[in-house]
Write a protein that holds these residues in place. Structure first.
Motif, PDB file in Angstrom:
ATOM      1  N   THR A 119       0.833  -1.205   0.000  1.00 33.91           N
ATOM      2  CA  THR A 119       0.000   0.000   0.000  1.00 33.91           C
ATOM      3  C   THR A 119       0.865   1.251   0.000  1.00 33.91           C
ATOM      4  N   VAL A 120       0.511   2.174  -0.882  1.00 34.46           N
ATOM      5  CA  VAL A 120       1.183   3.465  -0.963  1.00 34.46           C
ATOM      6  C   VAL A 120       0.117   4.545  -0.832  1.00 34.46           C
ATOM      7  N   PHE A 121       0.373   5.537   0.031  1.00 32.10           N
ATOM      8  CA  PHE A 121      -0.501   6.697   0.174  1.00 32.10           C
ATOM      9  C   PHE A 121       0.187   7.882  -0.479  1.00 32.10           C
ATOM     10  N   VAL A 122      -0.556   8.620  -1.299  1.00 30.68           N
ATOM     11  CA  VAL A 122       0.012   9.732  -2.056  1.00 30.68           C
ATOM     12  C   VAL A 122      -0.768  10.998  -1.751  1.00 30.68           C
ATOM     13  N   GLN A 123      -0.041  12.075  -1.438  1.00 30.01           N
ATOM     14  CA  GLN A 123      -0.653  13.394  -1.311  1.00 30.01           C
ATOM     15  C   GLN A 123      -0.349  14.142  -2.593  1.00 30.01           C
ATOM     16  N   ARG A 124      -1.369  14.362  -3.380  1.00 38.62           N
ATOM     17  CA  ARG A 124      -1.201  15.049  -4.659  1.00 38.62           C
ATOM     18  C   ARG A 124      -1.576  16.519  -4.481  1.00 38.62           C
ATOM     19  N   HIS A 125      -0.614  17.416  -4.681  1.00 39.37           N
ATOM     20  CA  HIS A 125      -0.839  18.857  -4.556  1.00 39.37           C
ATOM     21  C   HIS A 125      -1.384  19.390  -5.874  1.00 39.37           C
ATOM     22  N   GLU A 126      -2.523  20.048  -5.797  1.00 36.79           N
ATOM     23  CA  GLU A 126      -3.183  20.590  -6.976  1.00 36.79           C
ATOM     24  C   GLU A 126      -2.802  22.056  -7.170  1.00 36.79           C
ATOM     25  N   PRO A 127      -2.896  22.570  -8.402  1.00 36.02           N
ATOM     26  CA  PRO A 127      -2.533  23.971  -8.672  1.00 36.02           C
ATOM     27  C   PRO A 127      -3.336  24.984  -7.852  1.00 36.02           C
ATOM     28  N   GLN A 128      -4.578  24.665  -7.486  1.00 43.41           N
ATOM     29  CA  GLN A 128      -5.406  25.610  -6.734  1.00 43.41           C
ATOM     30  C   GLN A 128      -5.024  25.679  -5.258  1.00 43.41           C
TER      31      GLN A 128
ATOM     32  N   ASP B 211      -4.932  23.095  -2.816  1.00 40.26           N
ATOM     33  CA  ASP B 211      -5.292  22.016  -1.903  1.00 40.26           C
ATOM     34  C   ASP B 211      -4.716  20.699  -2.406  1.00 40.26           C
ATOM     35  N   SER B 212      -4.999  19.626  -1.686  1.00 38.03           N
ATOM     36  CA  SER B 212      -4.442  18.317  -2.017  1.00 38.03           C
ATOM     37  C   SER B 212      -5.521  17.252  -1.995  1.00 38.03           C
ATOM     38  N   SER B 213      -5.209  16.131  -2.613  1.00 35.62           N
ATOM     39  CA  SER B 213      -6.014  14.919  -2.527  1.00 35.62           C
ATOM     40  C   SER B 213      -5.120  13.817  -1.981  1.00 35.62           C
ATOM     41  N   ILE B 214      -5.687  12.946  -1.152  1.00 31.48           N
ATOM     42  CA  ILE B 214      -4.957  11.801  -0.619  1.00 31.48           C
ATOM     43  C   ILE B 214      -5.471  10.561  -1.343  1.00 31.48           C
ATOM     44  N   LEU B 215      -4.568   9.854  -1.987  1.00 32.47           N
ATOM     45  CA  LEU B 215      -4.896   8.661  -2.758  1.00 32.47           C
ATOM     46  C   LEU B 215      -4.161   7.466  -2.165  1.00 32.47           C
ATOM     47  N   SER B 216      -4.692   6.275  -2.398  1.00 29.28           N
ATOM     48  CA  SER B 216      -3.961   5.068  -2.006  1.00 29.28           C
ATOM     49  C   SER B 216      -4.026   4.054  -3.132  1.00 29.28           C
ATOM     50  N   SER B 217      -3.040   3.172  -3.135  1.00 22.35           N
ATOM     51  CA  SER B 217      -2.973   2.104  -4.125  1.00 22.35           C
ATOM     52  C   SER B 217      -2.241   0.922  -3.507  1.00 22.35           C
ATOM     53  N   THR B 218      -2.665  -0.274  -3.872  1.00 22.43           N
ATOM     54  CA  THR B 218      -1.977  -1.477  -3.399  1.00 22.43           C
ATOM     55  C   THR B 218      -1.076  -2.080  -4.466  1.00 22.43           C
ATOM     56  N   ASP B 219      -1.055  -1.466  -5.657  1.00 20.36           N
ATOM     57  CA  ASP B 219      -0.207  -1.997  -6.730  1.00 20.36           C
ATOM     58  C   ASP B 219       0.578  -0.882  -7.428  1.00 20.36           C
ATOM     59  N   PHE B 220       0.925   0.150  -6.670  1.00 21.93           N
ATOM     60  CA  PHE B 220       1.728   1.263  -7.184  1.00 21.93           C
ATOM     61  C   PHE B 220       1.070   1.931  -8.395  1.00 21.93           C
TER      62      PHE B 220
ATOM     63  N   LEU C 115      -9.143  11.174   0.774  1.00 22.97           N
ATOM     64  CA  LEU C 115      -9.627  12.498   1.173  1.00 22.97           C
ATOM     65  C   LEU C 115      -9.393  13.489   0.042  1.00 22.97           C
ATOM     66  N   GLU C 116     -10.211  14.533   0.006  1.00 25.94           N
ATOM     67  CA  GLU C 116     -10.025  15.620  -0.955  1.00 25.94           C
ATOM     68  C   GLU C 116     -10.027  16.952  -0.216  1.00 25.94           C
ATOM     69  N   LYS C 117      -9.494  17.987  -0.858  1.00 24.88           N
ATOM     70  CA  LYS C 117      -9.427  19.346  -0.303  1.00 24.88           C
ATOM     71  C   LYS C 117      -8.678  19.384   1.026  1.00 24.88           C
ATOM     72  N   VAL C 118      -7.535  18.722   1.056  1.00 27.61           N
ATOM     73  CA  VAL C 118      -6.694  18.622   2.245  1.00 27.61           C
ATOM     74  C   VAL C 118      -5.579  19.658   2.162  1.00 27.61           C
ATOM     75  N   ASP C 119      -5.280  20.302   3.298  1.00 24.84           N
ATOM     76  CA  ASP C 119      -4.166  21.253   3.354  1.00 24.84           C
ATOM     77  C   ASP C 119      -2.855  20.561   3.697  1.00 24.84           C
ATOM     78  N   SER C 120      -2.892  19.624   4.642  1.00 22.87           N
ATOM     79  CA  SER C 120      -1.675  18.892   5.001  1.00 22.87           C
ATOM     80  C   SER C 120      -2.036  17.462   5.377  1.00 22.87           C
ATOM     81  N   PHE C 121      -1.049  16.582   5.260  1.00 23.32           N
ATOM     82  CA  PHE C 121      -1.271  15.156   5.494  1.00 23.32           C
ATOM     83  C   PHE C 121      -0.006  14.539   6.060  1.00 23.32           C
ATOM     84  N   GLN C 122      -0.174  13.670   7.059  1.00 25.23           N
ATOM     85  CA  GLN C 122       0.948  12.918   7.620  1.00 25.23           C
ATOM     86  C   GLN C 122       0.489  11.510   7.946  1.00 25.23           C
TER      87      GLN C 122
END
Length: 80
Positions: free
Chosen positions: A30-39, A41-50, A61-68
């Motif tokens: 499992t990989v968790f990714v915080q993707r920073h958008e141009p506007q 905010d961020s989205s938190i995504l996960s994947s079990t196969d990269f 999650l969507e519209k996230v400012d920070s993630f840990q």
């Protein structure tokens, strides 16, 4: 224990941080990714196969400012 934390800028506006999941709570791949958008905010995504197969991707999650990810806990903040 945080196994992997990596920052990659994919282009001028979109970048992401990735965190490996924590056993026994997550699948070992499992990989968790915080993707920073141009506007700003961020989205938190996960994947079990990269992110090879769309069936194994999830938007956590969507519209996230920070993630840990600390040990078995996920923290996200937003001001929206």
């Amino acid at each position: 224990m945080l196994l992997v934390s990596k920052y990659i800028q994919t282009n001028m506006f979109v970048s992401f941080y990735s965190h490996r999941g924590v056993e026994p709570y997550d699948n070992p791949t499992t990989v968790f990714v915080q993707r920073h958008e141009p506007q700003g905010d961020s989205s938190i995504l996960s994947s079990t196969d990269f992110f090879q197969d769309e069936q194994n991707r999830r938007v956590i999650l969507e519209k996230v400012d920070s993630f840990q990810l600390r040990d078995k806990y996920m923290f996200a903040t937003t001001t929206r």
